[in-house]
Design a protein around this motif. Sequence first.
Motif, mmCIF file in Angstrom:
data_model
loop_
_atom_site.group_PDB
_atom_site.id
_atom_site.type_symbol
_atom_site.label_atom_id
_atom_site.label_comp_id
_atom_site.label_asym_id
_atom_site.label_seq_id
_atom_site.Cartn_x
_atom_site.Cartn_y
_atom_site.Cartn_z
ATOM 1 N N HIS A 144 0.834 -1.199 0.000
ATOM 2 C CA HIS A 144 0.000 0.000 0.000
ATOM 3 C C HIS A 144 0.869 1.248 0.000
ATOM 4 O O HIS A 144 0.598 2.210 -0.735
ATOM 5 C CB HIS A 144 -0.922 -0.005 1.230
ATOM 6 C CG HIS A 144 -1.870 1.160 1.275
ATOM 7 N ND1 HIS A 144 -1.544 2.361 1.871
ATOM 8 C CD2 HIS A 144 -3.129 1.308 0.784
ATOM 9 C CE1 HIS A 144 -2.558 3.198 1.767
ATOM 10 N NE2 HIS A 144 -3.536 2.582 1.108
ATOM 11 N N TYR A 180 -5.984 -2.686 2.675
ATOM 12 C CA TYR A 180 -5.925 -1.476 1.866
ATOM 13 C C TYR A 180 -7.008 -0.484 2.292
ATOM 14 O O TYR A 180 -6.769 0.729 2.393
ATOM 15 C CB TYR A 180 -6.087 -1.819 0.383
ATOM 16 C CG TYR A 180 -4.776 -1.995 -0.363
ATOM 17 C CD1 TYR A 180 -3.763 -2.804 0.150
ATOM 18 C CD2 TYR A 180 -4.555 -1.365 -1.581
ATOM 19 C CE1 TYR A 180 -2.568 -2.972 -0.539
ATOM 20 C CE2 TYR A 180 -3.361 -1.523 -2.283
ATOM 21 C CZ TYR A 180 -2.369 -2.323 -1.740
ATOM 22 O OH TYR A 180 -1.186 -2.479 -2.432
ATOM 23 N N LEU A 214 -4.386 -2.417 -5.795
ATOM 24 C CA LEU A 214 -4.901 -3.538 -5.017
ATOM 25 C C LEU A 214 -4.928 -4.826 -5.828
ATOM 26 O O LEU A 214 -4.517 -5.887 -5.337
ATOM 27 C CB LEU A 214 -6.307 -3.216 -4.494
ATOM 28 C CG LEU A 214 -7.033 -4.366 -3.783
ATOM 29 C CD1 LEU A 214 -6.240 -4.861 -2.577
ATOM 30 C CD2 LEU A 214 -8.440 -3.937 -3.380
#
Length: 288
Positions: A248, A280, A254
């Motif tokens: 992250h 996330y 993602l």
Amino acid sequence: MRGAGRFVEIGDGVLLARYPQWDVGVGLVVGGECALVVDTRASEVQGREVVEDVRRLGLPVPVTTVVSTHVHFDHTFGNRAFDGATIHAHDRVRETYTADAERFKALVRADSDPGPEESYTAQDLRDVLATVPRGPDVTFASAASVDLGDRVVRLAHAGRGHTDGDIRIWVSDAGVAFLGDLIEESTDPWLGSDSWPLDWAATLDRHLAAIPSDAVVVPSHGTLVDPAFVARQRDEMAALADVIRERHGARVPLTDAQREPDARLPYPLPWLTDAFARGYAQLSSDLL
């Protein structure tokens, strides 16, 4: 005290029964005046089976209390079978129970045909759908206790992990701790869409600090473990959290983060899809 039938004694006056559907364990703590059940399985039908298995033990005291380790159906839908008992759980179980029960029922309605590798049958799923869920009667925020007459069972919440309402059930005079799905022995820990992978390791640290090194630890799925086993899973969760934070922080998308292998990851990537999404979201302040 000795076990009988499905229940076996794992500590003085503490018994455990392990059932095949979803490989769920049910605990029983017997005191001088009453007894307590830990988790009740996945449907009213399965809960009635637990009631009958307890009856066969011929206990001299009644079961007056059920404690739910967390919110999920496979540990709470059997509550409906314990008519005369008071259900205890964490505050968040009360707050999320109805929505979580309907969430799982919706999943069953969408796919009610288990594959051959599953530990449950189509009839088990029909029993789930037929169950009218019964949530907790009494809840607590951080700590509570249940007096069984000549022994007191301590309940404690130490933070988020498998869900936001996981608790420890500690029977100090027997040296037995129930940790629910914060620990799993028969499979890898389940990191679902309501898990908190960034918090999980610290939560296990706090539980470990509260029990002795020779305690018997009961996971909800699998056989008995010890605090060293808990520490290993804590380390695995810490490694997972490190990878999530690292990706992250590097602005890895993602979808890429969910696919990229890393030797530090403790579990297979397909198992971690929700874990990355949850991590996330938390790091982006979408979850607090």
